[in-house]
Design a protein around this motif. Structure first.
Motif, short mmCIF file in Angstrom:
data_model
loop_
_atom_site.label_atom_id
_atom_site.label_comp_id
_atom_site.label_asym_id
_atom_site.label_seq_id
_atom_site.Cartn_x
_atom_site.Cartn_y
_atom_site.Cartn_z
N PRO A 227 64.93 -60.60 -2.17
CA PRO A 227 66.36 -60.93 -2.13
C PRO A 227 67.27 -59.74 -1.83
O PRO A 227 68.45 -59.93 -1.53
CB PRO A 227 66.63 -61.47 -3.53
CG PRO A 227 65.64 -60.79 -4.40
CD PRO A 227 64.40 -60.65 -3.53
N VAL A 228 66.72 -58.52 -1.88
CA VAL A 228 67.55 -57.34 -1.64
C VAL A 228 67.07 -56.52 -0.44
O VAL A 228 67.49 -55.38 -0.25
CB VAL A 228 67.64 -56.45 -2.91
CG1 VAL A 228 68.38 -57.17 -4.02
CG2 VAL A 228 66.27 -56.00 -3.35
N SER A 229 66.18 -57.09 0.35
CA SER A 229 65.66 -56.44 1.56
C SER A 229 65.08 -55.06 1.28
O SER A 229 65.29 -54.11 2.03
CB SER A 229 66.75 -56.34 2.63
OG SER A 229 67.22 -57.63 2.96
N ALA A 230 64.33 -54.95 0.19
CA ALA A 230 63.72 -53.68 -0.20
C ALA A 230 62.34 -53.49 0.42
O ALA A 230 61.71 -52.47 0.19
CB ALA A 230 63.61 -53.58 -1.71
N ILE A 231 61.86 -54.45 1.21
CA ILE A 231 60.54 -54.37 1.82
C ILE A 231 60.70 -54.28 3.33
O ILE A 231 61.42 -55.06 3.94
CB ILE A 231 59.68 -55.59 1.44
CG1 ILE A 231 59.53 -55.66 -0.08
CG2 ILE A 231 58.31 -55.52 2.12
CD1 ILE A 231 58.81 -56.89 -0.57
N TYR B 129 53.31 -53.41 5.01
CA TYR B 129 54.63 -53.44 4.38
C TYR B 129 54.71 -52.46 3.22
O TYR B 129 53.73 -52.21 2.53
CB TYR B 129 54.96 -54.87 3.93
CG TYR B 129 55.30 -55.72 5.13
CD1 TYR B 129 56.62 -55.93 5.49
CD2 TYR B 129 54.31 -56.26 5.93
CE1 TYR B 129 56.95 -56.68 6.61
CE2 TYR B 129 54.62 -57.01 7.06
CZ TYR B 129 55.94 -57.21 7.39
OH TYR B 129 56.25 -57.93 8.50
N VAL B 130 55.90 -51.91 3.03
CA VAL B 130 56.15 -50.96 1.96
C VAL B 130 57.42 -51.37 1.21
O VAL B 130 58.32 -51.99 1.78
CB VAL B 130 56.29 -49.51 2.48
CG1 VAL B 130 54.98 -49.00 3.03
CG2 VAL B 130 57.37 -49.40 3.52
N ILE B 131 57.47 -51.02 -0.06
CA ILE B 131 58.62 -51.34 -0.90
C ILE B 131 59.44 -50.08 -1.13
O ILE B 131 58.92 -49.04 -1.53
CB ILE B 131 58.16 -51.92 -2.25
CG1 ILE B 131 57.40 -53.23 -2.03
CG2 ILE B 131 59.36 -52.13 -3.19
CD1 ILE B 131 56.78 -53.80 -3.28
N ASP B 132 60.73 -50.17 -0.86
CA ASP B 132 61.66 -49.09 -1.15
C ASP B 132 62.07 -49.23 -2.61
O ASP B 132 62.90 -50.08 -2.95
CB ASP B 132 62.87 -49.18 -0.23
CG ASP B 132 63.92 -48.14 -0.52
OD1 ASP B 132 63.79 -47.38 -1.51
OD2 ASP B 132 64.90 -48.06 0.25
#
Length: 67
Positions: free
Chosen positions: A21-25, A33-36
């Motif tokens: 929902p917060v475009s952190a990936i 894929y990576v998570i910020d």
């Protein structure tokens, strides 16, 4: 607890990115894929949506690749 996507198990399907929902990936150069973690709110939507690591003996959507 920070979420981490396993680069060994990720198939690059993008399901986790679409559910965040917060475009952190985001997708890395290698197609994984990576998570910020600075933007991640740790809601668990990515882990719930992950289609990898599904063992028929386990619950559907079991998400060992996102921990």
């Amino acid at each position: 607890m920070a979420y981490i996507i396993s680069s060994e198990l990720c198939i690059g399907c993008g399901t986790c990115e679409a559910e965040c929902p917060v475009s952190a990936i985001t997708v890395a150069d290698d197609g994984k894929y990576v998570i910020d973690n600075d933007n991640c709110i740790e809601c668990g939507a990515c882990a719930a949506a992950c289609r990898m690591c599904v063992d028929p003996a386990k619950t559907p959507n079991h998400s060992e690749c996102i921990r």
